[in-house]
Scaffold this active site. Structure first.
Site, short mmCIF file in Angstrom:
data_model
loop_
_atom_site.label_atom_id
_atom_site.label_comp_id
_atom_site.label_asym_id
_atom_site.label_seq_id
_atom_site.Cartn_x
_atom_site.Cartn_y
_atom_site.Cartn_z
N ASP B 9 52.82 34.36 51.98
CA ASP B 9 51.67 35.18 51.59
C ASP B 9 50.45 34.26 51.61
O ASP B 9 50.36 33.32 50.82
CB ASP B 9 51.93 35.74 50.18
CG ASP B 9 50.84 36.67 49.72
OD1 ASP B 9 49.79 36.74 50.39
OD2 ASP B 9 51.02 37.34 48.68
N ASP B 105 48.24 39.56 56.21
CA ASP B 105 48.35 38.23 55.59
C ASP B 105 49.74 37.91 55.05
O ASP B 105 49.93 36.91 54.40
CB ASP B 105 47.31 38.10 54.48
CG ASP B 105 47.47 39.18 53.42
OD1 ASP B 105 48.18 40.16 53.69
OD2 ASP B 105 46.89 39.04 52.35
N GLU B 106 50.71 38.78 55.30
CA GLU B 106 52.05 38.50 54.79
C GLU B 106 53.07 38.60 55.92
O GLU B 106 52.94 39.43 56.80
CB GLU B 106 52.43 39.52 53.70
CG GLU B 106 51.57 39.42 52.47
CD GLU B 106 51.96 40.45 51.41
OE1 GLU B 106 53.14 40.87 51.39
OE2 GLU B 106 51.09 40.83 50.63
#
Lengths: 78, 413
Positions: B9, B105-106
């Site tokens: 993350d 973003d993960e």
């Protein structure tokens, strides 16, 4: 903040590699890029630039040249 | 064999990229937010300093400024964020080909096989974090575990720039004391239901009788129970943040509140045009139309209905959406945002049932007309050809395609 951007004259070899030869800082000072290394991905928190990083010598001093994802060049003196 | 799954993350991603690019704002409270004039003025992400002031993701910029008057709000620069996201994936891809994106973003990474080459899950996680810092100038929190759910929980536990390991031996100590709302897919309403019956932690949920839970939450009960007990077995699937298309939709927070049916009709046409254009671009037709309406107090509804025949024509989609709207909205409050989505997709050249009661030639003509409009717009720009209806209110007539944003996709595919 103004980023330390530079104009570059570079050599594109047959492998498609880009080797910077000379840079121009502040529109009048031209320096040759000495002993440029192979580029590695790198980020400089100091000048806020990320991209391909070439370590080299400029005017006898160790420096990093960065080429970012928009093909703009920047210099960081070490 | 026990799997090794990482969940990476990127810490307050948008804000981190802005701080990386702009050294002068790095030690100040920074947030990334939309444009206030267009009423997209909410906080999208904030850095840790802004977080200390109590600035929250999703609140209005003026609210955030009340807590933190010196807050620097940067306008989002999606192009650069996408570039950094791709670069992060490039680093992940040095360790495994099993990478599943969850939003921009993960990512989940299955490194079970590659651990023979690169060392334990922790070693790989630490190396990835080091490389992200060195090569991109941003930090990540990585969770290491034997299933995706616990890996994700792990990445939320220590921030920023940390590795958290959850094993089969210690998950009861590490995961079970966490509040039940931390679990993936326990949203506000599920959490409320669970708290009503005295379930506060993930451990409480895990120790509940399964059939009792099923009675309360239905099918979801079982899924969540499996999650809580670490029995989730959904594999990491190779996906990009652009994965298989299951539905195409657009929504918009409007520059002014919508107050009557006229307004809504206009906006549904704006959105339907963009939806149908994207359907045609990807060679799809939709069978089901869904709408999403949110009032000015942020309560929202979602309703759907089937089309009589699958279609990629703006008028079919917009008329259906408007019909659904009229059946379901009673105008107690003005509307702040609205969305249209086509799902149940089939490829456009599929064979379909023709109808005696519908002029098929007319339908073909309409389709061809729309394809021509696409061509004109491609050459001369979106606003070169317009529906008369949309000229009524310039403010509402935007082009959603150009402002397209990436949303996280569902965990279940």
């Amino acid at each position: 903040m103004n980023k330390p951007s530079v104009e570059v004259i570079a050599h594109y070899n047959l492998e498609g590699e880009i080797i910077p030869l000379r840079i121009r800082i502040d529109s009048d000072k031209v320096y040759s890029v000495d002993k440029p290394g192979k580029p590695v991905k790198g980020a400089s928190l100091k000048i806020g630039i990320q991209g391909d990083r070439y370590s080299c010598f400029v005017d006898g001093k160790k420096a990093y040249l960065y080429r970012n994802h928009e093909n703009k060049w920047f210099i960081e003196l070490v | 064999m026990e799997k090794i799954i990482l969940h990476s993350d990127l810490n307050s991603f948008y804000a981190s990229v802005e701080c990386m690019k702009n050294p002068e704002i790095r030690d100040k409270p920074v947030a990334v937010g939309g444009s206030v004039e267009q009423r997209h003025g909410i906080i999208l992400t904030k850095n840790l300093i802004a977080k200390e002031y109590g600035v929250k993701t999703g609140e209005a910029i003026w609210q955030a400024r009340q807590k933190c008057p010196d807050l620097i709000v940067m306008r989002p620069d999606y192009k650069t964020y996408l570039y950094f996201s791709k670069e992060a994936r490039r680093i992940y891809s040095c360790y495994t080909d099993l990478i599943e994106s969850f939003g921009i973003d993960e990512c989940w990474l299955d490194v079970t096989e590659s651990s023979k080459l690169f060392g334990t899950g922790k070693d790989i996680a630490d190396e990835i974090r080091h490389r992200l810092k060195e090569e991109l100038g941003i930090t990540a929190s990585i969770g290491v575990s034997y299933n995706k759910i616990f890996a994700k929980l792990g990445s939320d536990m220590k921030k920023p720039d940390a590795t958290t390991i959850i094993t089969q031996k210690d998950f009861k100590q590490k995961v079970w004391p966490l509040p039940v709302s931390d679990l993936l897919y326990v949203g506000r309403s599920t959490a409320k239901k669970l708290i009503n019956i005295g379930i506060y932690t993930i451990g409480d949920l895990a120790n509940l009788n399964l059939s009792f839970l099923k009675k309360i939450l239905g099918k979801w009960g079982e899924t969540l129970w499996l999650f809580a007990n670490g029995l989730d077995t959904i594999p990491v699937t190779k996906t990009d943040h652009q994965s298989t298309i299951k539905g195409i939709g657009n929504s918009m927070t409007t520059p002014r509140d919508l107050v009557n049916n006229e307004d809504v009709k206009l906006l549904l046409y704006v959105l339907s045009e963009s939806v149908s254009e994207r359907l045609r671009k990807h060679n799809f037709k939709g069978n089901t139309i869904q709408i999403y309406v949110r009032d000015n107090e942020l309560n929202s509804i979602e309703r759907q209905a089937k089309l009589t025949e699958c279609s990629c024509v703006t008028r079919d989609i917009a008329d259906k959406a408007f019909k659904i709207f009229l059946n379901n909205w009673s105008w107690e409050k003005p509307i702040r945002s609205i969305g249209v989505r086509a799902t149940d997709l089939v490829t456009a050249d599929t064979y379909t049932q023709l109808s005696f009661f519908y002029d098929e030639r007319q339908k073909l003509k309409e389709e061809q007309l729309e394809y021509s409009i696409d061509e004109i717009r491609k050459r001369f720009g979106h606003y070169s050809i317009q529906r008369a209806l949309l000229l009524k209110d310039k403010a509402l007539n935007a082009n959603p395609i150009e402002e397209n944003v990436i949303f996280p996709v569902s965990y279940f595919k």
